[in-house]
Scaffold this motif. Sequence first.
Motif, PDB file in Angstrom:
ATOM      1  N   GLU A   1      10.645 -30.336 -10.598  1.00 51.46           N
ATOM      2  CA  GLU A   1       9.767 -29.853 -11.662  1.00 51.46           C
ATOM      3  C   GLU A   1       8.832 -30.916 -12.225  1.00 51.46           C
ATOM      4  OE1 GLU A   1      12.372 -27.955 -14.482  1.00 51.46           O
ATOM      5  OE2 GLU A   1      13.267 -26.722 -12.898  1.00 51.46           O
ATOM      6  N   ARG A   2       9.256 -32.167 -12.243  1.00 51.65           N
ATOM      7  CA  ARG A   2       8.423 -33.217 -12.838  1.00 51.65           C
ATOM      8  C   ARG A   2       7.692 -34.041 -11.796  1.00 51.65           C
ATOM      9  NH1 ARG A   2      10.062 -35.239 -17.686  1.00 51.65           N
ATOM     10  NH2 ARG A   2       8.041 -36.284 -17.690  1.00 51.65           N
ATOM     11  N   LEU A   3       8.341 -34.283 -10.640  1.00 49.65           N
ATOM     12  CA  LEU A   3       7.727 -35.141  -9.627  1.00 49.65           C
ATOM     13  C   LEU A   3       7.094 -34.349  -8.483  1.00 49.65           C
ATOM     14  CD1 LEU A   3      10.341 -38.054  -9.477  1.00 49.65           C
ATOM     15  CD2 LEU A   3       8.309 -37.818 -10.920  1.00 49.65           C
ATOM     16  N   GLY A   4       7.276 -33.035  -8.467  1.00 47.80           N
ATOM     17  CA  GLY A   4       6.653 -32.199  -7.441  1.00 47.80           C
ATOM     18  C   GLY A   4       7.256 -32.345  -6.057  1.00 47.80           C
ATOM     19  N   LEU A   5       8.453 -32.895  -5.965  1.00 48.93           N
ATOM     20  CA  LEU A   5       9.137 -33.043  -4.672  1.00 48.93           C
ATOM     21  C   LEU A   5      10.060 -31.846  -4.490  1.00 48.93           C
ATOM     22  CD1 LEU A   5       9.881 -36.853  -4.936  1.00 48.93           C
ATOM     23  CD2 LEU A   5       8.132 -35.754  -3.522  1.00 48.93           C
ATOM     24  N   THR A   6       9.523 -30.786  -3.919  1.00 50.86           N
ATOM     25  CA  THR A   6      10.245 -29.512  -3.840  1.00 50.86           C
ATOM     26  C   THR A   6      11.042 -29.336  -2.554  1.00 50.86           C
ATOM     27  OG1 THR A   6       8.250 -28.436  -3.004  1.00 50.86           O
ATOM     28  CG2 THR A   6       8.625 -28.357  -5.387  1.00 50.86           C
ATOM     29  N   GLY A   7      11.147 -30.376  -1.745  1.00 53.16           N
ATOM     30  CA  GLY A   7      11.937 -30.270  -0.520  1.00 53.16           C
ATOM     31  C   GLY A   7      13.402 -29.997  -0.800  1.00 53.16           C
ATOM     32  N   SER A   8      13.972 -30.720  -1.752  1.00 53.16           N
ATOM     33  CA  SER A   8      15.376 -30.490  -2.128  1.00 53.16           C
ATOM     34  C   SER A   8      15.450 -29.147  -2.825  1.00 53.16           C
ATOM     35  CB  SER A   8      15.857 -31.595  -3.077  1.00 53.16           C
ATOM     36  OG  SER A   8      15.701 -32.854  -2.472  1.00 53.16           O
ATOM     37  N   LYS A   9      16.356 -28.316  -2.374  1.00 54.17           N
ATOM     38  CA  LYS A   9      16.425 -26.941  -2.882  1.00 54.17           C
ATOM     39  C   LYS A   9      17.529 -26.755  -3.909  1.00 54.17           C
ATOM     40  CE  LYS A   9      13.253 -25.656  -0.016  1.00 54.17           C
ATOM     41  NZ  LYS A   9      12.004 -26.308  -0.311  1.00 54.17           N
ATOM     42  N   LYS A  10      17.278 -25.833  -4.827  1.00 54.15           N
ATOM     43  CA  LYS A  10      18.300 -25.430  -5.788  1.00 54.15           C
ATOM     44  C   LYS A  10      18.958 -24.184  -5.201  1.00 54.15           C
ATOM     45  CE  LYS A  10      17.867 -25.866 -10.246  1.00 54.15           C
ATOM     46  NZ  LYS A  10      17.673 -25.705 -11.703  1.00 54.15           N
ATOM     47  N   GLY A  11      20.121 -24.387  -4.618  1.00 52.03           N
ATOM     48  CA  GLY A  11      20.837 -23.263  -4.020  1.00 52.03           C
ATOM     49  C   GLY A  11      21.777 -22.635  -5.020  1.00 52.03           C
ATOM     50  N   CYS A  12      22.876 -23.299  -5.275  1.00 48.61           N
ATOM     51  CA  CYS A  12      23.896 -22.744  -6.173  1.00 48.61           C
ATOM     52  C   CYS A  12      23.842 -23.365  -7.563  1.00 48.61           C
ATOM     53  CB  CYS A  12      25.273 -22.969  -5.565  1.00 48.61           C
ATOM     54  SG  CYS A  12      25.740 -24.727  -5.468  1.00 48.61           S
ATOM     55  N   ASP A  13      23.287 -24.559  -7.673  1.00 48.13           N
ATOM     56  CA  ASP A  13      23.233 -25.329  -8.919  1.00 48.13           C
ATOM     57  C   ASP A  13      24.628 -25.661  -9.452  1.00 48.13           C
ATOM     58  OD1 ASP A  13      21.542 -26.755 -10.577  1.00 48.13           O
ATOM     59  OD2 ASP A  13      21.342 -25.150 -12.055  1.00 48.13           O
ATOM     60  N   HIS A  14      25.619 -25.663  -8.565  1.00 44.84           N
ATOM     61  CA  HIS A  14      27.001 -25.991  -8.938  1.00 44.84           C
ATOM     62  C   HIS A  14      27.638 -27.000  -7.983  1.00 44.84           C
ATOM     63  CE1 HIS A  14      27.248 -22.926 -12.029  1.00 44.84           C
ATOM     64  NE2 HIS A  14      26.759 -22.047 -11.186  1.00 44.84           N
ATOM     65  N   GLY A  15      26.860 -27.587  -7.075  1.00 45.78           N
ATOM     66  CA  GLY A  15      27.398 -28.573  -6.146  1.00 45.78           C
ATOM     67  C   GLY A  15      28.243 -28.005  -5.035  1.00 45.78           C
ATOM     68  N   GLN A  16      28.046 -26.738  -4.706  1.00 46.61           N
ATOM     69  CA  GLN A  16      28.890 -26.109  -3.697  1.00 46.61           C
ATOM     70  C   GLN A  16      28.202 -25.844  -2.365  1.00 46.61           C
ATOM     71  OE1 GLN A  16      30.226 -22.615  -5.768  1.00 46.61           O
ATOM     72  NE2 GLN A  16      31.734 -23.757  -6.934  1.00 46.61           N
ATOM     73  N   CYS A  17      26.856 -25.887  -2.330  1.00 43.06           N
ATOM     74  CA  CYS A  17      26.167 -25.486  -1.096  1.00 43.06           C
ATOM     75  C   CYS A  17      25.507 -26.634  -0.341  1.00 43.06           C
ATOM     76  CB  CYS A  17      25.134 -24.405  -1.394  1.00 43.06           C
ATOM     77  SG  CYS A  17      23.671 -24.975  -2.291  1.00 43.06           S
ATOM     78  N   GLY A  18      25.152 -27.717  -1.015  1.00 42.48           N
ATOM     79  CA  GLY A  18      24.549 -28.871  -0.355  1.00 42.48           C
ATOM     80  C   GLY A  18      23.047 -28.787  -0.141  1.00 42.48           C
ATOM     81  N   ALA A  19      22.390 -27.712  -0.573  1.00 33.44           N
ATOM     82  CA  ALA A  19      20.948 -27.570  -0.357  1.00 33.44           C
ATOM     83  C   ALA A  19      20.153 -28.642  -1.102  1.00 33.44           C
ATOM     84  CB  ALA A  19      20.479 -26.183  -0.785  1.00 33.44           C
ATOM     85  N   CYS A  20      20.735 -29.235  -2.125  1.00 33.84           N
ATOM     86  CA  CYS A  20      20.044 -30.227  -2.954  1.00 33.84           C
ATOM     87  C   CYS A  20      20.367 -31.662  -2.550  1.00 33.84           C
ATOM     88  CB  CYS A  20      20.413 -30.023  -4.420  1.00 33.84           C
ATOM     89  SG  CYS A  20      22.163 -30.361  -4.764  1.00 33.84           S
ATOM     90  N   THR A  21      21.047 -31.874  -1.437  1.00 39.19           N
ATOM     91  CA  THR A  21      21.483 -33.209  -1.041  1.00 39.19           C
ATOM     92  C   THR A  21      20.310 -34.170  -0.877  1.00 39.19           C
ATOM     93  OG1 THR A  21      23.389 -32.260   0.108  1.00 39.19           O
ATOM     94  CG2 THR A  21      22.830 -34.538   0.640  1.00 39.19           C
ATOM     95  N   VAL A  22      20.424 -35.319  -1.523  1.00 44.23           N
ATOM     96  CA  VAL A  22      19.471 -36.421  -1.366  1.00 44.23           C
ATOM     97  C   VAL A  22      20.289 -37.677  -1.090  1.00 44.23           C
ATOM     98  CG1 VAL A  22      17.741 -35.392  -2.902  1.00 44.23           C
ATOM     99  CG2 VAL A  22      19.427 -36.988  -3.847  1.00 44.23           C
ATOM    100  N   LEU A  23      19.608 -38.762  -0.797  1.00 40.17           N
ATOM    101  CA  LEU A  23      20.281 -40.039  -0.596  1.00 40.17           C
ATOM    102  C   LEU A  23      19.999 -40.932  -1.794  1.00 40.17           C
ATOM    103  CD1 LEU A  23      19.277 -40.569   3.121  1.00 40.17           C
ATOM    104  CD2 LEU A  23      21.486 -39.797   2.271  1.00 40.17           C
TER     105      LEU A  23
END
Length: 162
Positions: free
Chosen positions: A28-50
């Motif tokens: 929302e602030r940096l415009g890097l929309t590659g990381s996805k909001k899947g479950c927003d509970h840490g259960q799906c891994g769609a938001c994984t970054v390094l």
Amino acid sequence: MEITLQVNGVRRPVDVDPRVSLLDLLRERLGLTGSKKGCDHGQCGACTVLIDGRRVLACLALAVAQEGAEITTVEGLASGERLHPLQAAFIEHDAFQCGYCTPGQLCSAVGMLAEGGPSAVTEELAGEPELTAEEIRERMSGNLCRCGAYPNIVTAIAEVGA
């Protein structure tokens, strides 16, 4: 709070509420929309970054806690026009269908290949375990794919890991 993040090799000063997740800040602030909001509970891994080379679920990480850390998102994996070997392998092996989980799968795979060491399915604990399909599936188990592209994801990771 005023913090400075190092994201994909670029220093980014931001004013952020201490309660904001790293995922929300990135999207929302940096415009890097590659990381996805899947479950927003840490259960799906769609938001994984390094973060400093380690796999992290960005939906569970507070942005303010990342001051001084090197954050890499899927947008930072390629070198200019040259794809990361895992990105190229995912394309070559058709390791995605809808693509929603792909950014998290890619970041997780990069981190997983760098980690090494035994997993829950490693039979011989001495030395570096062979990167079998079973080993890859175990190490990537925190990243879900609703389309079921797992066989191709495993093949792509195995090719790069070899």
